[in-house]
Design a protein around this motif. Structure first.
Motif, mmCIF file in Angstrom:
data_model
loop_
_atom_site.group_PDB
_atom_site.id
_atom_site.type_symbol
_atom_site.label_atom_id
_atom_site.label_comp_id
_atom_site.label_asym_id
_atom_site.label_seq_id
_atom_site.Cartn_x
_atom_site.Cartn_y
_atom_site.Cartn_z
ATOM 1 N N SER A 127 77.448 49.668 43.726
ATOM 2 C CA SER A 127 76.774 50.817 44.318
ATOM 3 C C SER A 127 76.362 50.562 45.756
ATOM 4 N N TRP A 128 76.450 49.326 46.212
ATOM 5 C CA TRP A 128 75.957 48.995 47.542
ATOM 6 C C TRP A 128 77.016 48.244 48.307
ATOM 7 N N TYR A 129 77.199 48.683 49.647
ATOM 8 C CA TYR A 129 78.128 47.939 50.506
ATOM 9 C C TYR A 129 77.540 46.576 50.795
ATOM 10 N N ASP A 130 76.301 46.634 51.074
ATOM 11 C CA ASP A 130 75.618 45.382 51.363
ATOM 12 C C ASP A 130 74.316 45.345 50.547
ATOM 13 N N SER A 131 74.007 44.101 49.732
ATOM 14 C CA SER A 131 72.763 43.933 48.993
ATOM 15 C C SER A 131 71.685 43.342 49.890
ATOM 16 N N LEU A 132 70.426 43.752 49.693
ATOM 17 C CA LEU A 132 69.285 43.189 50.422
ATOM 18 C C LEU A 132 68.424 42.422 49.423
ATOM 19 N N GLY A 133 67.328 42.989 48.991
ATOM 20 C CA GLY A 133 66.452 42.279 48.059
ATOM 21 C C GLY A 133 65.610 43.271 47.292
ATOM 22 N N LEU A 192 73.644 60.003 49.281
ATOM 23 C CA LEU A 192 74.872 59.561 48.626
ATOM 24 C C LEU A 192 75.864 60.714 48.529
ATOM 25 N N ARG A 193 77.138 60.352 48.488
ATOM 26 C CA ARG A 193 78.184 61.288 48.143
ATOM 27 C C ARG A 193 79.171 60.555 47.243
ATOM 28 N N SER A 194 79.369 61.079 46.051
ATOM 29 C CA SER A 194 80.247 60.438 45.060
ATOM 30 C C SER A 194 79.846 58.988 44.816
ATOM 31 N N GLY A 195 78.540 58.739 44.790
ATOM 32 C CA GLY A 195 78.039 57.405 44.492
ATOM 33 C C GLY A 195 78.074 56.439 45.644
ATOM 34 N N ARG A 196 78.448 56.902 46.838
ATOM 35 C CA ARG A 196 78.521 56.022 48.007
ATOM 36 C C ARG A 196 77.561 56.500 49.093
ATOM 37 N N LEU A 197 77.047 55.545 49.856
ATOM 38 C CA LEU A 197 76.170 55.908 50.962
ATOM 39 C C LEU A 197 76.923 56.811 51.924
ATOM 40 N N HIS A 198 76.334 57.962 52.226
ATOM 41 C CA HIS A 198 77.025 58.895 53.124
ATOM 42 C C HIS A 198 76.035 59.900 53.704
ATOM 43 N N GLY A 202 73.344 61.790 60.504
ATOM 44 C CA GLY A 202 72.112 61.022 60.564
ATOM 45 C C GLY A 202 72.201 59.748 59.754
ATOM 46 N N LEU A 203 71.061 59.117 59.538
ATOM 47 C CA LEU A 203 70.997 57.870 58.789
ATOM 48 C C LEU A 203 71.236 58.134 57.304
ATOM 49 N N TRP A 214 73.700 53.724 59.148
ATOM 50 C CA TRP A 214 74.608 54.858 59.254
ATOM 51 C C TRP A 214 75.825 54.555 58.394
ATOM 52 N N SER A 215 76.182 55.476 57.533
ATOM 53 C CA SER A 215 77.296 55.243 56.630
ATOM 54 C C SER A 215 78.030 56.543 56.349
ATOM 55 N N LEU A 216 79.350 56.469 56.327
ATOM 56 C CA LEU A 216 80.196 57.600 55.943
ATOM 57 C C LEU A 216 81.076 57.155 54.781
ATOM 58 N N ASN A 217 80.918 57.834 53.648
ATOM 59 C CA ASN A 217 81.734 57.533 52.474
ATOM 60 C C ASN A 217 81.693 56.059 52.072
ATOM 61 N N GLY A 218 80.517 55.455 52.196
ATOM 62 C CA GLY A 218 80.340 54.067 51.797
ATOM 63 C C GLY A 218 80.720 53.048 52.849
ATOM 64 N N VAL A 219 81.144 53.493 54.020
ATOM 65 C CA VAL A 219 81.531 52.588 55.104
ATOM 66 C C VAL A 219 80.435 52.588 56.167
#
Length: 332
Positions: A127-133, A192-198, A202-203, A214-219
């Protein structure tokens, strides 16, 4: 609920049927933007210190974003004398994470371990491109708690998991030190859009201090690409983007047809959904060749990939892109 006292080698159909429920439960925790319970989060942090056999932090600072935590923690550590930092973060992770992980994997069979890891923890991680904590590391708690709460496994290490779970449920990124902890809460907005950050405009993830992603379609993309209206984007900017995923999002947003039209693309060769184009850039005197195609993974997305100038056929362009002289059935 029966308590498992022997090595777990198989899950019951009823337990397997709860995979989706567990994924949904922990996904909600990981993606929540509700205010955290700071008192519960602080107690979880102190409990993690106890399990790491460390004295509790003298003070816990609440900040507004992971960026603030990542900057303030090291700066404060240096200010208090760098040599006193005894790698607390590593000790906490080792005492809590390694102990629970080892105990679970020694008590269950590999088939069961893999099934739960793939269905529960794997789904959360994706669910995440990048994990934090904190809440963004919900995947591990989802995985471990399944064995405790659903499979009924009894382990001495569960009290450690409870401590860690308290931070997952009530903290964002946290930075431990011998004297203090820097911690932030959840973001105030997450799109989110389709389960991806989007979020186009904006942010996609925004924290109270204004920092975010900033993310578009999980990127993850630059601010200018996310916030500039599609009609205001200059197609000439495509050639300046090095990252293939970001370049694909640029093409998606501008539109492949508009992009090729404005770049003055001339068709050199075509086969099915593949089109080889010669592009003309005022600032680039060399021949620029591009392969336009439908993305195999996202069929509705057109993809533009630059190839060598000597590629004058679809076969040569596909071979160049795939690093082979043989013509594959499709690009990957």
């Amino acid at each position: 609920m029966a308590v498992v006292r022997e090595r777990l080698t198989a899950l019951t159909p009823e337990q397997i049927a709860r995979f989706p429920e567990w994924v949904e439960k922990w996904t909600r925790i990981g993606l929540s933007t509700e205010p955290v319970d700071r008192a519960a989060g602080e107690e979880g942090i102190r409990a993690c210190y106890r399990h790491a056999k460390l004295p509790p932090p003298r003070i816990i600072f609440w900040l507004d974003s992971p960026l603030a935590v990542s900057l303030a923690g090291p700066i404060a550590a240096v200010a208090i004398e760098l040599y006193r930092n005894k790698a607390v973060g590593s000790a906490v992770r080792s005492a809590v994470g390694s102990a629970v992980r080892s105990a679970v994997r020694s008590a269950v069979g590999s088939a069961v371990d893999s099934a739960v890891d793939s269905a529960v923890r794997g789904a959360l991680s994706r669910s995440w491109y990048d994990s934090l904590g904190g809440h963004m590391w919900a995947a591990a708690s989802a995985y471990w708690s399944f064995f405790r709460d659903v499979a009924g496994m009894e382990l001495d290490e569960w009290d450690r998991l409870a401590a860690y779970e308290a931070t997952v449920r009530n903290c964002g990124w946290w930075w431990p030190h011998t004297d203090f902890v820097m911690v932030c809460g959840r973001p105030r907005a997450l799109h989110l859009r389709s389960g991806r950050l989007h979020r186009d405009g904006g942010l996609a993830v925004e924290y109270p201090d204004g920092w975010g992603v900033w993310s578009l379609n999980g990127v993850t993309v630059p601010q200018w690409l996310a916030e500039t209206p599609a009609e205001a984007l200059d197609p000439q900017g495509l050639v300046k983007i090095d990252n293939a995923q970001v370049r694909s999002e640029f093409v998606r947003k501008v539109g492949a047809e508009r992009l090729i039209h404005q770049l003055g693309g001339k068709q050199i060769d075509r086969r099915g959904d593949y089109e080889l184009l010669r592009l003309e850039f005022p600032f680039e005197p060399r021949v620029v060749m591009a392969l336009k195609m439908l993305n195999p993974s996202v069929p509705e997305l057109w993809h533009v990939e630059f190839v060598a100038p000597e590629c004058d056929t679809i076969d040569k362009a596909m071979a160049f892109r795939n690093g082979t002289k043989a013509r594959p059935n499709q690009l990957t």
